[in-house]
Design a protein around this motif. Structure first.
Motif: not given
Length: 121
Positions: A1-9
């Motif tokens: 399982q891959v976990h992804l967390v975006e930031s920077g918007g």
């Protein structure tokens, strides 16, 4: 399982720049990593991908303005966005998985919650 967390918007004026980051955890061997976006009332759109073998591609709509990259241990995925336009306004999210069509933006791949980018004067 891959976990992804975006930031920077965030909000930026036309012509400005932003760099989005995506923290990647889990096994991604053999997976593509990509960035997609979706604006209100519009279909989801893939914009950039790093394929499992390392090559990259960006969509025609952002070519020459956006660059995708990752750090050496593949725990961070980036999207450098320059010369932003109002039509770039959207929720941006990263994706990872074995399905590399449409810049890795496939419902069968893992996807983060997204980060909002707003371009306006």
């Amino acid at each position: 399982q891959v976990h992804l967390v975006e930031s920077g918007g965030g909000s930026v004026q036309p012509g400005g720049s932003l760099t989005l980051s995506c923290a990647v955890s889990g096994t991604t061997n053999g997976y593509c990593l990509g960035w997609g976006r979706q604006a209100p009332g519009k279909e989801r759109e893939g914009v950039a991908v790093i394929y499992a073998h390392g090559s990259t591609a960006v969509s025609n709509s952002v070519k020459g303005r956006f660059t995708i990259s990752q750090n050496s241990d593949k725990t961070l995925l980036y999207l450098q966005m320059n010369d932003l336009k109002p039509e770039d306004t959207a929720m941006y999210y990263c994706s990872a998985g074995p399905y590399a069509d449409t810049y890795c933006v496939n419902d069968l791949n893992s996807r983060g919650q997204g980060t909002q980018v707003t371009v306006s004067s």
